[in-house]
Design an enzyme around this catalytic site. Structure first.
Site, PDB file in Angstrom:
ATOM      1  N   ARG A 212      65.811  68.474  -3.199  1.00  7.79           N
ATOM      2  CA  ARG A 212      66.058  67.764  -1.940  1.00  7.79           C
ATOM      3  C   ARG A 212      67.418  67.062  -1.979  1.00  7.79           C
ATOM      4  O   ARG A 212      68.124  66.991  -0.968  1.00  7.79           O
ATOM      5  CB  ARG A 212      64.934  66.762  -1.682  1.00  7.79           C
ATOM      6  CG  ARG A 212      64.876  66.250  -0.230  1.00  7.79           C
ATOM      7  CD  ARG A 212      63.544  65.577   0.007  1.00  7.79           C
ATOM      8  NE  ARG A 212      63.332  65.268   1.409  1.00  7.79           N
ATOM      9  CZ  ARG A 212      63.447  64.037   1.933  1.00  7.79           C
ATOM     10  NH1 ARG A 212      63.777  63.024   1.157  1.00  7.79           N
ATOM     11  NH2 ARG A 212      63.215  63.831   3.212  1.00  7.79           N
ATOM     12  N   TYR A 244      74.512  58.706  -1.223  1.00  7.75           N
ATOM     13  CA  TYR A 244      75.102  60.044  -1.256  1.00  7.75           C
ATOM     14  C   TYR A 244      76.425  60.087  -0.496  1.00  7.75           C
ATOM     15  O   TYR A 244      77.311  60.877  -0.823  1.00  7.75           O
ATOM     16  CB  TYR A 244      74.132  61.060  -0.657  1.00  7.75           C
ATOM     17  CG  TYR A 244      72.810  61.137  -1.372  1.00  7.75           C
ATOM     18  CD1 TYR A 244      72.677  61.858  -2.558  1.00  7.75           C
ATOM     19  CD2 TYR A 244      71.691  60.479  -0.873  1.00  7.75           C
ATOM     20  CE1 TYR A 244      71.464  61.926  -3.221  1.00  7.75           C
ATOM     21  CE2 TYR A 244      70.471  60.543  -1.532  1.00  7.75           C
ATOM     22  CZ  TYR A 244      70.362  61.261  -2.700  1.00  7.75           C
ATOM     23  OH  TYR A 244      69.162  61.323  -3.358  1.00  7.75           O
TER      24      TYR A 244
END
Length: 247
Positions: A212, A244
């Site tokens: 993921r 991220y």
């Protein structure tokens, strides 16, 4: 029960060395449970593996669970047995920049369920919990769309030609995409199927979570904004994705 081992092995397309390993593990399994399947016997078998290394234990879990699934599939057992203890290898956290050889995920496999689980996570960012509740009525093969209803949020995702091919060829249930007699499989079943596939393609250090993460990083690299990705994943807040976007 011995004859079922040979029938199970005959159904596999594996190397001679792997065949010998499967046969040894399964004969040992039957000996330790005295050729009688029950939840109590499975617990005792799991305890007998405690002295082994994590990788050896993981291999035996995978082999035995494949065999148990086979017994259920051919109606030798009237319910689905499985080893339920989660085996964790020493932590080898995959960095966000980890480069996957995508071809491995699309090659022919002995674990089609695990492969489809991996692709749905890698390409669409779905969670195993979402996959377990995915109904056939929510999948449109003609328009290549999947509708995911999480109660508080609903998302509609398009899927690739590769996933369409797997969905078209896969034996599915009557209600759920992944089904056990009309009911969703357990979380442990999803773990086992995904793990068996990843082990087969040489990515046993990966997990549903790291797949993921790869989806998230790829979306960011394609130019998907933080808020767009938050909506695509069905999240209420972008907080968990912010790290991220700092990379």
């Amino acid at each position: 029960m011995i004859k079922h081992i040979e029938a199970f092995l005959a159904s596999k397309t594996i190397s001679e060395n792997t065949l010998k390993s499967y046969r040894y593990d399964l004969n040992q399994f039957l000996m330790l449970i005295d050729h009688k399947l029950s939840d109590e016997k499975l617990v005792l078998y799991q305890k007998s593996l405690n002295h082994l290394s994590a990788s050896a234990k993981k291999r035996k879990f995978s082999t035995v669970n494949q065999f148990l699934h086979y017994l259920y599939k051919v109606n030798v057992t009237d319910r689905f047995f499985e080893l339920s203890g989660k085996v964790s290898l020493p932590s080898t956290k995959v960095p966000f920049t980890y480069q996957l050889d995508d071809k491995r995920f699309y090659q022919k496999t002995q674990h089609p369920s695990g492969q489809l689980i991996a692709l749905l996570i890698l390409e669409l960012g779905l969670l195993p919990s979402e996959l377990s509740k995915l109904r056939l009525s929510e999948i449109d093969l003609d328009f290549q769309l999947i509708r995911v209803d999480n109660g508080s949020t609903v998302k509609v995702l398009s899927f690739s030609q590769a996933i369409l091919k797997h969905l078209s060829e896969m034996e599915v249930g009557s209600t759920y995409l992944f089904e056990n007699k009309g009911k969703p499989y357990s979380r442990q079943w999803f773990f086992n199927q995904l793990n068996a596939f990843l082990l087969e393609i040489g990515y046993d250090q990966l997990s549903a979570q790291s797949l993921r993460e790869q989806f998230i990083i790829r979306e960011k690299e394609k130019g998907t904004s933080l808020m767009e990705l938050t909506q695509k994943l069905g999240l209420k807040s972008p907080i968990t994705l912010e790290k991220y976007y700092r990379l």
